[in-house]
Design an enzyme around this catalytic site. Structure first.
Site, PDB file in Angstrom:
ATOM      1  N   THR A   1       0.792  -1.650   0.314  1.00  0.00           N
ATOM      2  CA  THR A   1      -0.332  -0.192   0.585  1.00  0.00           C
ATOM      3  C   THR A   1       0.582   1.388  -0.102  1.00  0.00           C
ATOM      4  OG1 THR A   1      -2.124  -0.889   1.253  1.00  0.00           O
ATOM      5  CG2 THR A   1      -0.952   1.299   0.884  1.00  0.00           C
TER       6      THR A   1
ATOM      7  N   ASP B   1      -3.899   3.902  -3.621  1.00  0.00           N
ATOM      8  CA  ASP B   1      -3.633   2.713  -4.615  1.00  0.00           C
ATOM      9  C   ASP B   1      -4.766   1.325  -4.463  1.00  0.00           C
ATOM     10  OD1 ASP B   1      -1.897  -0.245  -4.382  1.00  0.00           O
ATOM     11  OD2 ASP B   1      -2.166   1.480  -2.265  1.00  0.00           O
TER      12      ASP B   1
ATOM     13  N   ARG C   1      -3.757  -1.710  -4.541  1.00  0.00           N
ATOM     14  CA  ARG C   1      -2.948  -3.485  -5.605  1.00  0.00           C
ATOM     15  C   ARG C   1      -3.073  -3.911  -3.604  1.00  0.00           C
ATOM     16  NH1 ARG C   1       3.115  -4.836  -7.788  1.00  0.00           N
ATOM     17  NH2 ARG C   1       1.639  -4.292  -9.418  1.00  0.00           N
TER      18      ARG C   1
ATOM     19  N   LYS D   1      -9.524   0.571  -1.035  1.00  0.00           N
ATOM     20  CA  LYS D   1      -8.461   0.442   0.794  1.00  0.00           C
ATOM     21  C   LYS D   1      -9.050   2.152   1.008  1.00  0.00           C
ATOM     22  CE  LYS D   1      -4.681  -1.353  -1.084  1.00  0.00           C
ATOM     23  NZ  LYS D   1      -3.345  -1.467  -2.161  1.00  0.00           N
TER      24      LYS D   1
ATOM     25  N   GLY E   1      -2.370  -2.143   6.129  1.00  0.00           N
ATOM     26  CA  GLY E   1      -1.614  -2.807   6.858  1.00  0.00           C
ATOM     27  C   GLY E   1      -2.422  -4.389   6.525  1.00  0.00           C
TER      28      GLY E   1
ATOM     29  N   SER F   1       3.815   0.854   2.920  1.00  0.00           N
ATOM     30  CA  SER F   1       4.758   0.824   2.334  1.00  0.00           C
ATOM     31  C   SER F   1       5.373   1.582   1.410  1.00  0.00           C
ATOM     32  CB  SER F   1       4.904  -0.974   1.933  1.00  0.00           C
ATOM     33  OG  SER F   1       3.455  -1.298   0.661  1.00  0.00           O
TER      34      SER F   1
ATOM     35  N   ASP G   1       7.573   1.338  -5.389  1.00  0.00           N
ATOM     36  CA  ASP G   1       6.943   0.469  -4.051  1.00  0.00           C
ATOM     37  C   ASP G   1       6.274  -0.582  -5.278  1.00  0.00           C
ATOM     38  OD1 ASP G   1       5.101  -0.343  -2.117  1.00  0.00           O
ATOM     39  OD2 ASP G   1       6.861  -0.177  -1.746  1.00  0.00           O
TER      40      ASP G   1
ATOM     41  N   SER H   1       2.830  -1.843  -3.825  1.00  0.00           N
ATOM     42  CA  SER H   1       1.347  -1.057  -4.358  1.00  0.00           C
ATOM     43  C   SER H   1       1.634  -1.193  -5.691  1.00  0.00           C
ATOM     44  CB  SER H   1       2.083   0.425  -3.348  1.00  0.00           C
ATOM     45  OG  SER H   1       2.448   0.528  -2.721  1.00  0.00           O
TER      46      SER H   1
END
Lengths: 276, 255
Positions: free
Chosen positions: A39, A55, A57, A71, A85, A167, A204, A207
């Site tokens: 995330t 995002d 994913r 999310k 998380g 992340s 990242d 994500s």
């Protein structure tokens, strides 16, 4: 709902599951991997309110479990919460707080406030000492104005004009630190959030996929699901099918799996669903 | 033993009288009949519930009195009888609606919530040492299965659906009045008007926007329903029940 049933709730934290988990881990059975959202989630304050971004994913270790998950969770009409998380933790925690906020609003007769949600969330997360893996960006507009908070899994909170979590938070924060300014317009804020989430998506691994945004002002809330889709799957340049006969075969046997078929009519009465 | 008021059988809830009645419940109904009048009317395109907001003295700040309560966006209730008992039931009903939401992702249909409330009220008639709730409720709501429905719940825990009903002090006259004026295709506007006329029949004192409360269930349009069916867990359906503001009540009274 039984008036008579009582369950004794002892005081203090109950760590009996921890004892069991440690015992099992020592004997080679680790905890199962929870789906994590990896995330990039962000929130930013602009002239008329708050813009939240995320995002889409969801990862399960190294595998992408969901390419287009949501999310940005509903708390109340004018308050939303992005969750990073453990996916289950963020889903259930935000749903529970949303329910309690509605009860609170009905009982006080007032429009719910962002600090109320924040307080409920932080007290819940602290009670579980970080075991509820929910890192949240909570934002909304209430009678006292727009507010933006981050809430960490252990229960600490920060109140800021722009926040990132997950992340991909460093990638997104780099964009915010370079380009955030006070009193942005809605378009500028959306562009900034898009840039921040895109930084997370492209830099990242946790994500990816699309950008969701939510614009909250005093008068309305706009949920912009998949507002930018930088990762759409392209159509393949050629077909990769094989023509019939590519694989040679020496013997052919066709078996009919239906040996005997008899159709029996069923009673024509409709199901009695109207149980009054 | 078997005197007019029940005699020795009238003091315990868990004892039947020889005629097969639970006299305590009869007494609870008497408490309800002393309460201020409330009524509900089901129209072809909605429901109206209304009540008098009678304070015991002019010194009472009546802006704090709430007799028509929202339970969840599609259900509202009004009562006659003991206010404190109503408050407790409203809190339980709201919690029950949220618990239903958490499991099913939608608000309870009116009948489900009514059954829940009726069960709570029945439990109070089934235990020793506690008394029945001294309220009758009118539950009005809209759901996609049955449309708009109006239920009455009594202290005994029995409930049934009405097209139009009245409870409380003036219920007999009000019901007769409603019987005369009700027809199956009454519109919501006419229903509100009829509700006000019915209340006026037994009203003591001035009927203004400050002395009555009105709640209305409206039926969502086709587009609303379209929007809800594509909504995810991240939206809540728009409310179908709401209380009228004082200005709106004043406008209806002026008609």
């Amino acid at each position: 709902m039984a008036a008579a049933a009582t369950v004794y709730n002892p005081v203090g934290f109950d760590f009996s599951n921890q004892i069991r988990n440690n015992f099992l881990a020592d004997r080679g059975i680790p905890l199962p991997k929870a789906t994590s959202t990896g995330t990039t989630i962000v929130g930013c304050l602009f002239k008329d309110g708050i813009v939240l971004g995320a995002d889409t994913r969801a990862t399960e270790g190294e595998i992408v479990a969901d390419k287009n998950c949501e999310k940005i969770h509903y708390i109340t009409e004018s308050i939303r919460c992005c969750g990073a998380g453990t996916a289950a933790d963020t889903e259930f925690t935000t749903a529970m707080i949303s329910s309690n906020m509605e009860l609170h609003a009905l009982s006080t007769g007032r429009k719910p406030r962002v600090v109320t949600a924040m307080t409920m969330l932080k007290q819940y997360l602290f009670r579980y000492q970080g075991h509820v893996g929910a890192a949240l960006v909570l934002g909304g507009v209430d009678a006292t104005g727009p507010h933006l908070f981050t809430i960490h899994p252990h229960g600490s909170t920060d109140k800021l004009p722009y926040v990132t979590m997950g992340s991909g938070s460093l990638a997104a924060m780099a964009v915010f630190e370079a380009q955030w300014k006070p009193s942005m317009t809605r378009e500028e804020a959306l562009d900034l959030v898009n840039a921040a989430i895109s930084a997370g998506i492209f830099n990242d691994l946790g994500s990816g996929s699309n950008v969701d945004a939510c614009v909250i002002t005093a008068t309305k809330t706009d949920m912009l699901r998949n507002f930018v889709k930088p990762n759409e799957r392209v159509t393949k340049e050629r077909t990769y099918g094989f023509r019939r006969g590519t694989t040679a075969f020496t013997k052919e046997e066709i078996r009919n799996l239906v040996v005997h078929e008899e159709i029996i009519g069923v009673r024509d009465d409709a199901m009695d669903v109207d149980g009054s | 033993m078997a005197s007019a008021d029940g005699g020795a059988y009238s003091y315990s809830l868990t004892v039947f009288s020889p005629s097969g009645k639970l006299v305590q419940i009869e007494h609870a109904l008497a408490a309800v009949s002393q309460g201020t009048t409330s009524l509900g009317i089901k129209a072809s395109n909605g429901i109206v519930i209304a009540t008098e907001k009678k304070s015991s003295s002019i010194l009472v700040d009546d802006s704090m009195i709430e007799r028509v309560a929202v339970i969840c966006p599609n259900i509202g209730i009004v009562y006659s009888g003991m206010g404190p008992d109503f408050r407790v039931l409203v809190a339980r009903a709201r919690k029950s609606a949220q618990a239903y939401w958490k499991i099913y992702g939608e608000y309870p249909p009116t009948r489900v919530l009514t059954q829940e409330l009726a069960n709570i009220m029945q439990q109070a008639t089934h235990s020793g040492g506690i008394r029945p709730f001294g309220v009758s409720l009118l539950v009005a709501g809209w759901d996609v299965n049955r449309g708009s429905t109006l239920y009455q719940v009594d202290p005994s825990g029995s409930y049934w659906a009405w097209k139009a009903s009245a409870i409380g002090k003036n219920m007999v006259n009000a019901k007769t009045f409603l019987e005369k004026r009700y027809n199956d295709d009454i519109s919501l506007e006419d229903a509100i008007h009829t509700a006000l006329l019915t209340l006026k029949e037994g009203f003591e004192g001035q009927m203004t926007e400050k002395t009555i409360e009105i709640g209305v269930v409206t039926v969502p349009t086709e587009e609303d329903l379209e929007g809800w069916s594509i909504s995810s867990a991240n939206t809540r359906p728009k409310p179908t029940f709401r209380k009228l503001t004082e200005e709106e009540v004043r406008d209806y009274l002026a008609l």
